[in-house]
Design an enzyme around this catalytic site. Structure first.
Site, mmCIF file in Angstrom:
data_model
loop_
_atom_site.group_PDB
_atom_site.id
_atom_site.type_symbol
_atom_site.label_atom_id
_atom_site.label_comp_id
_atom_site.label_asym_id
_atom_site.label_seq_id
_atom_site.Cartn_x
_atom_site.Cartn_y
_atom_site.Cartn_z
ATOM 1 N N LYS A 1 0.841 -1.203 0.000
ATOM 2 C CA LYS A 1 0.000 0.000 0.000
ATOM 3 C C LYS A 1 0.878 1.256 0.000
ATOM 4 C CE LYS A 1 -1.808 2.512 3.147
ATOM 5 N NZ LYS A 1 -2.384 3.041 4.368
ATOM 6 N N ASP B 1 -6.111 0.303 -0.150
ATOM 7 C CA ASP B 1 -6.181 0.326 1.312
ATOM 8 C C ASP B 1 -7.550 -0.232 1.713
ATOM 9 O OD1 ASP B 1 -8.003 2.244 0.698
ATOM 10 O OD2 ASP B 1 -7.241 3.732 2.114
#
Ligand code: SF4
Length: 203
Positions: A108, A127
């Site tokens: 991420k 996310d």
């Protein structure tokens, strides 16, 4: 709607790759307002790998508190700075493979750094918001953010890849919230299959 913290920070810091990387590391499991305040406090005192690496872990902890896991993050930020200096000449790497070798940097953080700081058009940053909403839309049927990232490369036209995080994080913070999404006030309710949505919030 307000931009997410990392986009705001990137705009004020003119896309400084190092600050984007550090702010993204601080943002994990932390509210946007807290991330923004902690990053601003830190960058007011030190804003390069060399100046941050010189700070003690204790000072870093104090500067970034109360972000979640601030003790681990302080250690990771300091070690990341050291490795950036020793291995990359003080610059932020431009590939996923290299970014993933830095402590505390997962997919991420790496993807968001590639998109926001290096203008990558071949990355999708997933996310919790992107994972949840992509499943509610029925674009993917997945259990983890990692599975969602892989599935989204097939499910979404390439031109949207770098924008997905910005749009869906903003949407997830304001409308399609984790608990009690505001479906009654949602502009795309008639288009959304609302997969897995069982409880709807007040409009
Ligand atoms: S209709 Fe509900 S589930 Fe679908 S995008 Fe809007 S808020 Fe999210």
């Amino acid at each position: 709607m307000e931009d997410p913290a990392i986009e705001k920070l990137a705009e004020t810091q003119k896309g400084d790759a190092f600050q984007v990387l550090v702010a993204t590391m601080l943002s994990a499991q932390t509210k946007d307002a807290v991330t923004l305040e902690a990053s601003t406090r830190l960058f007011r005192l030190a804003r390069t790998p060399r100046t941050i690496e010189r700070l003690t872990v204790r000072t870093l902890e104090r500067l970034i508190y109360p972000v979640s896991f601030y003790r681990n993050k302080a250690r990771h930020v300091k070690e990341t700075c050291r490795q950036l200096i020793v291995r990359f000449g003080g610059r932020v790497p431009t590939t996923m493979e290299e970014l993933l070798t830095l402590p505390g940097v997962g997919r991420k953080t790496a993807n968001l750094t590639l998109i926001v700081a290096h203008q990558s058009t071949s990355s999708i940053c997933v996310d919790t918001h992107v994972h949840r909403i992509s499943n509610r839309f029925g674009w993917v049927n997945t259990q983890t953010p990692e599975q969602t990232e892989r599935a989204l490369y097939d499910a979404v036209p390439r031109r949207w890849w770098p924008l997905l995080n910005l749009y869906l994080v903003t949407w997830g913070q304001n409308v399609c919230r984790p608990v009690y999404p505001r479906c009654g006030a949602c502009a795309i309710e008639m288009l959304c299959p609302q997969v897995g949505v069982t409880r709807i919030g007040k409009s």
